[in-house]
Write a protein that holds these residues in place. Sequence first.
Motif, PDB file in Angstrom:
ATOM      1  N   ILE A  27      15.870  -6.430  -8.571  1.00  0.00           N
ATOM      2  CA  ILE A  27      15.339  -5.666  -7.774  1.00  0.00           C
ATOM      3  C   ILE A  27      14.186  -6.430  -7.058  1.00  0.00           C
ATOM      4  CG2 ILE A  27      14.438  -3.553  -7.041  1.00  0.00           C
ATOM      5  CD1 ILE A  27      15.259  -2.343  -9.743  1.00  0.00           C
ATOM      6  N   THR A  28      14.295  -6.522  -5.661  1.00  0.00           N
ATOM      7  CA  THR A  28      13.241  -7.221  -4.880  1.00  0.00           C
ATOM      8  C   THR A  28      12.477  -6.427  -3.802  1.00  0.00           C
ATOM      9  OG1 THR A  28      14.855  -8.161  -2.947  1.00  0.00           O
ATOM     10  CG2 THR A  28      14.695  -9.320  -5.103  1.00  0.00           C
ATOM     11  N   THR A  29      11.491  -6.779  -3.576  1.00  0.00           N
ATOM     12  CA  THR A  29      10.800  -6.361  -2.496  1.00  0.00           C
ATOM     13  C   THR A  29       9.460  -7.165  -2.067  1.00  0.00           C
ATOM     14  OG1 THR A  29       9.747  -4.075  -1.607  1.00  0.00           O
ATOM     15  CG2 THR A  29       8.794  -4.897  -3.821  1.00  0.00           C
ATOM     16  N   VAL A  30       9.005  -6.991  -0.897  1.00  0.00           N
ATOM     17  CA  VAL A  30       7.764  -7.728  -0.433  1.00  0.00           C
ATOM     18  C   VAL A  30       6.811  -6.811   0.075  1.00  0.00           C
ATOM     19  CG1 VAL A  30       6.983  -9.262   1.530  1.00  0.00           C
ATOM     20  CG2 VAL A  30       9.344  -9.557   0.472  1.00  0.00           C
ATOM     21  N   LEU A  31       5.341  -7.007  -0.659  1.00  0.00           N
ATOM     22  CA  LEU A  31       4.530  -5.994  -0.311  1.00  0.00           C
ATOM     23  C   LEU A  31       3.354  -6.635   0.259  1.00  0.00           C
ATOM     24  CD1 LEU A  31       4.475  -5.113  -4.364  1.00  0.00           C
ATOM     25  CD2 LEU A  31       5.312  -3.728  -2.377  1.00  0.00           C
ATOM     26  N   GLY A  32       2.691  -5.918   1.327  1.00  0.00           N
ATOM     27  CA  GLY A  32       1.511  -6.502   1.848  1.00  0.00           C
ATOM     28  C   GLY A  32       0.451  -5.340   1.262  1.00  0.00           C
ATOM     29  N   SER A  33       0.182  -4.291   1.910  1.00  0.00           N
ATOM     30  CA  SER A  33      -0.794  -3.325   1.426  1.00  0.00           C
ATOM     31  C   SER A  33      -0.117  -2.161   0.781  1.00  0.00           C
ATOM     32  CB  SER A  33      -1.521  -2.552   2.665  1.00  0.00           C
ATOM     33  OG  SER A  33      -0.551  -1.928   3.388  1.00  0.00           O
ATOM     34  N   CYS A  34       1.273  -2.404   0.545  1.00  0.00           N
ATOM     35  CA  CYS A  34       2.035  -1.366  -0.298  1.00  0.00           C
ATOM     36  C   CYS A  34       2.125  -1.776  -1.591  1.00  0.00           C
ATOM     37  CB  CYS A  34       3.310  -1.370   0.005  1.00  0.00           C
ATOM     38  SG  CYS A  34       3.710  -0.682   1.766  1.00  0.00           S
ATOM     39  N   VAL A  35       2.413  -0.865  -2.691  1.00  0.00           N
ATOM     40  CA  VAL A  35       2.200  -0.957  -4.081  1.00  0.00           C
ATOM     41  C   VAL A  35       3.586  -0.643  -4.434  1.00  0.00           C
ATOM     42  CG1 VAL A  35       1.434  -0.101  -6.315  1.00  0.00           C
ATOM     43  CG2 VAL A  35      -0.043  -0.738  -4.570  1.00  0.00           C
ATOM     44  N   ALA A  36       4.031  -1.648  -5.657  1.00  0.00           N
ATOM     45  CA  ALA A  36       5.581  -1.269  -6.125  1.00  0.00           C
ATOM     46  C   ALA A  36       4.961  -1.267  -7.652  1.00  0.00           C
ATOM     47  CB  ALA A  36       6.318  -2.505  -5.924  1.00  0.00           C
TER      48      ALA A  36
END
Length: 188
Positions: A27-36
């Motif tokens: 599972i992939t994602t790219v985060l700036g100010s977001c949280v995973a």
Amino acid sequence: MTGLHRHVPVNVPPGEHYVTTRDDVVITTVLGSCVAACIRDPVARIGGLNHFMLPSSETGVWGGTTGSLRYGNFAMERLVNEILKRGGRRSRLEIKVFGGGDVLGGSAPIGHLNADFVEWYLRAEGMPIAASAMRGFSARRVRYFPTTGKALVRELAMRDVRMPLAEEAAYRSAIDHAPVEADIELFN
């Protein structure tokens, strides 16, 4: 299967989540100010990842499930409950959290507020954090292998930050301009 290239990538954009029992998924994602949050049950071999933009909301104002998942309180509840519903046990959950960067450098450090929220939430729920890479000033790319718990996190160079910021801005804009979903349908 071994090696990143032998895994099926599943991208999780802002306001979404994904849960699986498949060994061949990353599972992939790219985060700036977001949280995973990356959560799994190692015995049941089930895990998932969420990607939220804002700390919390009492109502999830935009109504629909996907709209409400942009808030940390809704996103965390949904991810944990889906893992439990599929056979996970709360006492065995392994949790890793990433993101919350102050990539915009503004006066409202939303990333740090997101990081504060997820730490508070997990503490309040009695769920310890096994690993984290949060705050700072960088965007991050996360690759999470949900059945093994392995997480690869890479800070992105400033030239690569434009992509996650653009994705977050587009998502915010889409939500701000989307019609409110109603739970009631009126008939004439």
